[in-house]
Every structure is written in structure tokens, then in C-alpha cells.
Design a protein around this motif. Structure first.
Motif, short mmCIF file in Angstrom:
data_model
loop_
_atom_site.label_atom_id
_atom_site.label_comp_id
_atom_site.label_asym_id
_atom_site.label_seq_id
_atom_site.Cartn_x
_atom_site.Cartn_y
_atom_site.Cartn_z
N ILE A 1 0.86 -1.18 0.00
CA ILE A 1 0.00 0.00 0.00
C ILE A 1 0.89 1.23 0.00
CG2 ILE A 1 -1.89 1.22 1.14
CD1 ILE A 1 -2.57 -1.64 0.23
N ILE A 2 0.71 2.10 -1.02
CA ILE A 2 1.50 3.32 -1.12
C ILE A 2 0.53 4.49 -0.99
CG2 ILE A 2 3.23 4.59 -2.46
CD1 ILE A 2 3.68 2.01 -4.08
N GLU A 3 0.58 5.17 0.15
CA GLU A 3 -0.41 6.21 0.47
C GLU A 3 0.19 7.13 1.53
OE1 GLU A 3 -2.98 8.65 0.88
OE2 GLU A 3 -4.08 7.05 -0.19
N ASP A 4 0.02 8.45 1.36
CA ASP A 4 0.64 9.40 2.28
C ASP A 4 -0.29 9.93 3.36
OD1 ASP A 4 -0.86 10.85 0.45
OD2 ASP A 4 0.46 12.59 0.52
N GLY B 1 7.94 3.48 -2.14
CA GLY B 1 7.09 2.46 -2.73
C GLY B 1 7.74 1.76 -3.90
N LYS B 2 8.40 2.53 -4.75
CA LYS B 2 9.09 1.94 -5.90
C LYS B 2 10.20 1.01 -5.45
CE LYS B 2 11.86 3.07 -9.96
NZ LYS B 2 12.53 4.15 -10.75
N ASP C 1 1.77 -9.51 -4.53
CA ASP C 1 0.67 -9.97 -5.36
C ASP C 1 -0.12 -8.81 -5.95
OD1 ASP C 1 0.57 -13.04 -4.91
OD2 ASP C 1 0.78 -12.22 -2.89
N LEU C 2 -0.02 -7.63 -5.33
CA LEU C 2 -0.74 -6.45 -5.82
C LEU C 2 -0.14 -5.21 -5.16
CD1 LEU C 2 -3.24 -5.25 -7.39
CD2 LEU C 2 -4.48 -5.44 -5.22
N ILE C 3 -0.13 -4.11 -5.94
CA ILE C 3 0.26 -2.80 -5.42
C ILE C 3 -0.95 -1.90 -5.46
CG2 ILE C 3 1.71 -0.76 -5.79
CD1 ILE C 3 3.69 -2.70 -7.26
N VAL C 4 -1.30 -1.30 -4.32
CA VAL C 4 -2.38 -0.31 -4.25
C VAL C 4 -1.73 1.03 -3.96
CG1 VAL C 4 -4.50 0.39 -3.08
CG2 VAL C 4 -3.99 -2.04 -3.38
N SER C 5 -1.88 1.99 -4.89
CA SER C 5 -1.17 3.25 -4.76
C SER C 5 -2.07 4.45 -4.98
CB SER C 5 -0.02 3.30 -5.78
OG SER C 5 0.63 4.57 -5.74
N ASP C 6 -1.91 5.44 -4.11
CA ASP C 6 -2.54 6.74 -4.35
C ASP C 6 -1.83 7.38 -5.54
OD1 ASP C 6 -4.14 8.93 -4.03
OD2 ASP C 6 -3.05 9.74 -2.31
N ILE C 7 -2.50 8.33 -6.20
CA ILE C 7 -1.86 9.03 -7.32
C ILE C 7 -1.08 10.25 -6.83
CG2 ILE C 7 -2.29 10.46 -9.35
CD1 ILE C 7 -4.23 8.46 -10.34
N ILE C 8 -1.72 11.10 -6.03
CA ILE C 8 -1.08 12.34 -5.60
C ILE C 8 -0.28 12.06 -4.32
CG2 ILE C 8 -1.44 14.73 -4.87
CD1 ILE C 8 -4.05 14.68 -6.48
N MET C 9 1.06 11.98 -4.49
CA MET C 9 1.95 11.64 -3.38
C MET C 9 3.26 12.40 -3.52
SD MET C 9 1.72 7.52 -3.03
CE MET C 9 2.40 7.31 -4.69
N PRO C 10 3.98 12.57 -2.41
CA PRO C 10 5.31 13.17 -2.51
C PRO C 10 6.32 12.21 -3.12
CG PRO C 10 4.84 12.50 -0.25
CD PRO C 10 3.57 12.31 -1.03
N GLY C 11 7.37 12.78 -3.68
CA GLY C 11 8.46 11.97 -4.21
C GLY C 11 8.23 11.51 -5.63
N LEU C 12 7.18 10.73 -5.83
CA LEU C 12 6.87 10.16 -7.14
C LEU C 12 5.38 9.86 -7.13
CD1 LEU C 12 8.49 9.13 -9.71
CD2 LEU C 12 8.39 6.87 -8.66
N PRO D 1 0.33 -6.37 -10.67
CA PRO D 1 -0.85 -5.53 -10.91
C PRO D 1 -0.86 -4.29 -10.01
CG PRO D 1 -1.50 -7.82 -10.76
CD PRO D 1 -0.06 -7.77 -10.36
N VAL D 2 -1.34 -3.18 -10.56
CA VAL D 2 -1.41 -1.92 -9.83
C VAL D 2 -2.84 -1.39 -9.83
CG1 VAL D 2 -0.65 0.49 -9.75
CG2 VAL D 2 0.99 -1.30 -10.37
N LEU D 3 -3.34 -1.10 -8.63
CA LEU D 3 -4.65 -0.46 -8.46
C LEU D 3 -4.40 0.96 -7.96
CD1 LEU D 3 -7.74 -0.29 -8.07
CD2 LEU D 3 -7.44 -1.48 -5.90
N LEU D 4 -4.83 1.95 -8.74
CA LEU D 4 -4.62 3.35 -8.39
C LEU D 4 -5.81 3.91 -7.63
CD1 LEU D 4 -2.97 4.79 -11.64
CD2 LEU D 4 -1.84 4.17 -9.48
#
Length: 227
Positions: A5-8, A36-37, A46-57, A74-77
Motif C-alpha cells: 500500500i503506497i499512500e501518504d 514504494g518503488k 501480489d498487488l500494489i495499491v497506490s494513491d496518485i497524488i503523493m510526494p516523491g513520485l 498488478p497496480v490499483l490506483l
């Protein structure tokens, strides 16, 4: 099953993490795109769940860089931006699904289960090679070739094309596609199926004189050679 999970936003992270762990998932957390990267490249998620608006990248840049470096997880935005331009940007970068905030956890969980099931190959298959004219899909290696050209697809694009290959010549309604590819009831207020069909056309038909993916207006879509 392990997710990243990539979320700020700490409150959002805590809510998602708690719900996922209660449902049996193992969860790693990153609070910006760069971390996150790094985690996505180092660990077999098995899955990456990522916010779009985040610091760094941001999430779109993150997805694009992961795909260019060979990470096919797989990536879920997740994002508050629900316009068609934002969705197309994410899909073009290689994302597999897109969920607009605010959302119910039950919907997030359903989408996660669909993506991880597709990725881990739990959909029953009768043959490991599907063919139609000069289009060939290998279900074991997850590769698609048309003529001499290798076609790069996301996990969701692959699942959609597989469904069309298994039903070549048959007009498939949006409801059928939503049920079989997304495992959800069709929402008439969304254009996600049209978006994915257009993405497939760009990859499967664009550089070829014979188009294979056609729209039957008012009825659905069909994989066929024009008469």
C-alpha cells in the motif's frame, strides 16, 4: 497473500491496512512513491495499491517506471480525480484498475480479490494457447503476439482479451464483460469497459491493416475479421 500500500495519508493507510489484515492479507506500507518503488522492485507482491497524488513520485509516474523496469505486478490506483483524462493517463502508464475516493472498503476488497485472482492464475483454462487469425495468446507465459509483433498488456487488458479470444465471433455485452472480467455487476454510469476496449484496440489493431476488435453499436463488442 502480500500487498503493498503506497499512500501518504496516515488515517487512510490505517483504515485500509486494518481491513486487509482482518481479511487475511499481509500488508507492507510506503508513505511516498520513491519508497514504494524501492519496495515494489525488491519484493514479490501480489498487488500494489497506490494513491496518485503523493510526494516523491506520483502514482502514475511510479506505475510507468515500474513497467519500464520490468515489474508486472498488478497496480490499483486510488485518487480523488475521477475524470476520464486522469483514468486514461493511469491506464496508459500500465495500471490495471482505478478506484475513485471516497470509496467503500468492500469495493476496494472486491477489486483487490479480482486482480490478485487474475494475477495468480486461478481462472480455469482449457488450453494454454489461444489463437485467432494472426493473434496468439500464451496463457502460461502471459504473452501476446500478433504476426511478428509482441504486444505488451496489463493484467486487466490480458484478461479482457482472453475473454474475447474464448468467445471469438460472439458479440459480448458490457454486462457479460463486467461479470466475467471484472467479477462485478455492470454499472451503467461507468465507461471503464469502453476505456479498456480502446486501450486494447491501440495495442492489438493500431499497426495492422485488418482490425479484429469491433463495436456492435447498442449490443457490445466482438472479436472477428470484417466481412
Amino acid at each position: 497473500m502480500k500487498l503493498l500500500i503506497i499512500e501518504d495519508e496516515p488515517k487512510t493507510v490505517q483504515s485500509i491496512r486494518q481491513g486487509l489484515e482482518e481479511n487475511g492479507f499481509e500488508v507492507d506500507i510506503a508513505y511516498d512513491g520513491l519508497i514504494g518503488k524501492h519496495l515494489a522492485k525488491r519484493n514479490p507482491y501480489d498487488l500494489i495499491v497506490s494513491d496518485i497524488i503523493m510526494p516523491g513520485l506520483n502514482g502514475v509516474e511510479l506505475t510507468r517506471e515500474l513497467r519500464s523496469e520490468g515489474v508486472e505486478t498488478p497496480v490499483l490506483l486510488l485518487t480523488a480525480l475521477g475524470g476520464i483524462d486522469e483514468k486514461l493517463m493511469g491506464f496508459d502508464a500500465g495500471a490495471d484498475d482505478y478506484l475513485v475516493k471516497p470509496f467503500e472498503f468492500a469495493e476496494l476488497l472486491a477489486r483487490i480479490r479480482v486482480l490478485t485472482r487474475r494475477w495468480n492464475g486461478s481462472m480455469p483454462i482449457a488450453s494454454n494457447i489461444l489463437r485467432y487469425t494472426d493473434l496468439e495468446m500464451n496463457l502460461d507465459s502471459k504473452t501476446v503476439i500478433r504476426g511478428e509483433k509482441k504486444i505488451e498488456l496489463t493484467a486487466r487488458e490480458f484478461a479482457l482479451l482472453e475473454f474475447m479470444l474464448r468467445n471469438q465471433g460472439k458479440v459480448l455485452s458490457k454486462a457479460e464483460i463486467a461479470e466475467k472480467v471484472w467479477d462485478v455487476n455492470f454499472d451503467t454510469g461507468t465507461n471503464v469497459i469502453e476505456v479498456y476496449i480502446n486501450l486494447l484496440r491501440k495495442k492489438v489493431d493500431k499497426d495492422f491493416t485488418t482490425r479484429l476488435i469491433h463495436t456492435q453499436y447498442g449490443m457490445g463488442y466482438v472479436l472477428k475479421v470484417e466481412d
